[in-house]
Design a protein around this motif. Structure first.
Motif, mmCIF file in Angstrom:
data_model
loop_
_atom_site.group_PDB
_atom_site.id
_atom_site.type_symbol
_atom_site.label_atom_id
_atom_site.label_comp_id
_atom_site.label_asym_id
_atom_site.label_seq_id
_atom_site.Cartn_x
_atom_site.Cartn_y
_atom_site.Cartn_z
ATOM 1 N N THR A 39 0.833 -1.199 0.000
ATOM 2 C CA THR A 39 0.000 0.000 0.000
ATOM 3 C C THR A 39 0.871 1.253 0.000
ATOM 4 O OG1 THR A 39 -0.172 0.314 2.415
ATOM 5 C CG2 THR A 39 -1.677 -1.282 1.400
ATOM 6 N N SER A 40 0.221 2.409 -0.058
ATOM 7 C CA SER A 40 0.922 3.682 -0.190
ATOM 8 C C SER A 40 1.479 4.226 1.116
ATOM 9 C CB SER A 40 -0.037 4.727 -0.771
ATOM 10 O OG SER A 40 -1.111 4.955 0.148
ATOM 11 N N LEU A 96 -3.826 3.918 0.796
ATOM 12 C CA LEU A 96 -4.441 3.723 -0.509
ATOM 13 C C LEU A 96 -3.841 2.482 -1.143
ATOM 14 C CD1 LEU A 96 -4.262 7.354 -1.968
ATOM 15 C CD2 LEU A 96 -6.213 6.276 -0.835
ATOM 16 N N VAL A 139 -6.070 5.096 -8.034
ATOM 17 C CA VAL A 139 -6.604 4.658 -6.748
ATOM 18 C C VAL A 139 -7.614 3.525 -6.957
ATOM 19 C CG1 VAL A 139 -7.875 5.338 -4.684
ATOM 20 C CG2 VAL A 139 -6.285 6.951 -5.766
ATOM 21 N N HIS A 152 -8.428 1.336 -3.901
ATOM 22 C CA HIS A 152 -9.071 1.186 -2.593
ATOM 23 C C HIS A 152 -8.491 2.216 -1.632
ATOM 24 C CE1 HIS A 152 -10.530 -2.686 -4.082
ATOM 25 N NE2 HIS A 152 -9.287 -3.002 -4.385
ATOM 26 N N ALA A 153 -9.258 2.506 -0.567
ATOM 27 C CA ALA A 153 -8.809 3.438 0.467
ATOM 28 C C ALA A 153 -9.357 2.976 1.806
ATOM 29 C CB ALA A 153 -9.284 4.858 0.160
ATOM 30 N N TRP A 179 -13.318 7.558 -0.904
ATOM 31 C CA TRP A 179 -13.385 6.599 -2.003
ATOM 32 C C TRP A 179 -14.769 6.554 -2.630
ATOM 33 C CZ3 TRP A 179 -16.304 2.323 -3.079
ATOM 34 C CH2 TRP A 179 -15.853 1.496 -4.111
ATOM 35 N N VAL A 218 -13.559 9.142 -5.957
ATOM 36 C CA VAL A 218 -12.711 8.262 -6.759
ATOM 37 C C VAL A 218 -13.463 7.715 -7.973
ATOM 38 C CG1 VAL A 218 -11.452 6.071 -6.758
ATOM 39 C CG2 VAL A 218 -11.216 7.644 -4.834
ATOM 40 N N PRO A 236 -3.832 9.958 -6.606
ATOM 41 C CA PRO A 236 -3.910 10.665 -5.318
ATOM 42 C C PRO A 236 -3.657 12.165 -5.400
ATOM 43 C CG PRO A 236 -2.508 8.719 -5.128
ATOM 44 C CD PRO A 236 -2.868 8.860 -6.569
ATOM 45 N N TRP A 262 -4.436 14.072 -1.803
ATOM 46 C CA TRP A 262 -4.415 12.904 -0.918
ATOM 47 C C TRP A 262 -3.005 12.517 -0.499
ATOM 48 C CZ3 TRP A 262 -8.818 9.039 -2.466
ATOM 49 C CH2 TRP A 262 -9.467 8.595 -1.309
ATOM 50 N N ALA A 291 -2.387 10.121 2.999
ATOM 51 C CA ALA A 291 -2.505 8.705 2.635
ATOM 52 C C ALA A 291 -1.308 8.146 1.887
ATOM 53 C CB ALA A 291 -3.772 8.484 1.793
#
Length: 379
Positions: A65-66, A81, A89, A91-92, A227, A231, A237, A242, A246
């Motif tokens: 993930t981020s 994210l 993107v 998912h969040a 999200w 999104v 992002p 974001w 995130a």
């Protein structure tokens, strides 16, 4: 809402249901004021919970993930994210670890897809992923009676209460803010979400409630993306600012990192999130997906973006978040056409057109194009 789950407090007097849960309990404006003051609780039917167990949970989540999660301390809230290979993107989720499990709070419409993707990515990692349909989410703002009431019933499977404070109020370590506002409205967005057992909701019979409309109005006013609203299939992002909370720009490799770094350091996001102040004379709020147009006196107008969220704020009036093309001038006059009405819209810039390109790349001296025979001799 998760499949098969009934809305929280649907039998409360005045409750008006929507597709996501209870929209309001009879007086949306009053509920919003009480929510902002910390005196009301929002049943978040539109949010759901995933539990990640196992000794590898934090290093594993960090790698895919981020967000930098390897050293996440118990009780420290953050968000992540999941990006596709092109940096878009997918998912969040909000993130909270209690020392034994990591808890993800995500929009209900994203939970099944996020859980499925996480399960597919386990490989040999010692982790287990479970959607917790037995748990519910309550939202409120801090420093009021609501915080004290919900704290008493917050789920604490491993001693630590599962109370997630939205990190949007400040730029996270490793993050970056594009918004140039001298006073970012997120600084006053003291939003909290508590995970509780569904059976514990019965203890809130006398608690003042607010609906999802109230929560959305406060979120939009704080420029906070989510999200389930902002999104789409093109989202990166940077377009929503974001990177602020995130994305950790200094962590190790993860899927989509190349795009994150390239746009941030060398390029500009192709679109930008903006807050729109809407003319409220017609009492019409545009739905998500409604086109945003450059104002025109004729029937034809140029489409330059779309509405992602809209609300009536108790102080600001009708407002909306919209994603616009980067080329749209900051002082452009915009309008939204819906239900036979033309709604004038004024921008309050969130992500500026020149966002990104933060790297200081040294300018190389242009080599002479003269033939070698004409260049001065070297000594």
């Amino acid at each position: 809402m998760t499949a098969g789950a009934a809305p929280f407090f649907a039998d409360r007097a005045g409750a008006v249901a929507s597709d996501d849960g209870i929209a309001h309990f009879g007086d949306p404006v009053r509920e919003q004021r009480r929510l902002a003051a910390g005196e009301a609780v929002v049943p978040r039917d539109d949010r759901a919970v995933i539990e990640v167990e196992g000794p590898d949970r934090l290093t594993w989540l960090d790698s895919i993930t981020s967000q930098a999660l390897r050293a996440l301390a118990p009780g420290t809230p953050t968000e992540l994210l999941v990006l596709d290979p092109n940096g878009r993107v997918e998912h969040a989720a909000g993130v909270l670890d209690d020392g034994v499990s990591t808890w993800l709070i995500a929009d209900a419409g994203d939970v099944a897809g996020l859980a499925k993707w996480l399960t597919m990515m386990r490989f040999r990692s010692r982790v287990e992923v479970r959607v917790r349909d037995d748990l519910a989410v309550l939202g409120y703002t801090e420093l009021g009676t609501a915080e004290k009431t919900v704290a008493l019933i917050a789920h604490r499977p491993h001693d630590l209460p599962l109370v997630w404070g939205d990190p949007w109020r400040e730029v996270a370590i490793g993050g970056w803010q594009y918004a140039a506002a001298p006073a970012h409205p997120g600084a006053h967005y003291t939003w909290i979400e508590a995970i509780v057992e569904r059976q514990a909701l019965a203890t809130l019979a006398d608690v003042e409630l607010a609906g999802l409309l109230a929560a959305e109005a406060l979120r939009i006013a704080a420029w906070r993306p989510r999200w389930g609203r902002e999104v789409d299939e093109r989202a990166i992002p940077h377009e929503y600012d974001w990177l602020r909370t995130a994305v950790h720009l200094d962590k190790g490799c993860y899927r989509g990192q190349e795009t994150v770094a390239k746009v941030h350091n060398l390029g500009h996001p192709p679109r930008r999130l903006t807050l729109l102040h809407l003319d409220g004379s017609d009492s019409v709020l545009p739905e998500p997906g409604t086109p945003v147009l450059l104002a025109s006196s004729g029937d034809e107008a140029s489409e330059v973006g779309h509405i992602t969220s809209s609300a009536r704020h108790h102080e600001l009036g009708p407002i909306a978040l919209a994603v616009l093309a980067r080329r749209v001038p900051a002082d452009a006059t915009l309008e939204i056409r819906t239900d036979g009405s033309r709604i004038a819209a004024a921008q309050e810039i969130i992500v500026p057109a020149d966002a990104g390109a933060t790297a200081e790349v040294p300018r190389l001296t242009r080599l002479s194009r003269r033939p070698l025979a004409q260049q001065p001799p070297t000594t």
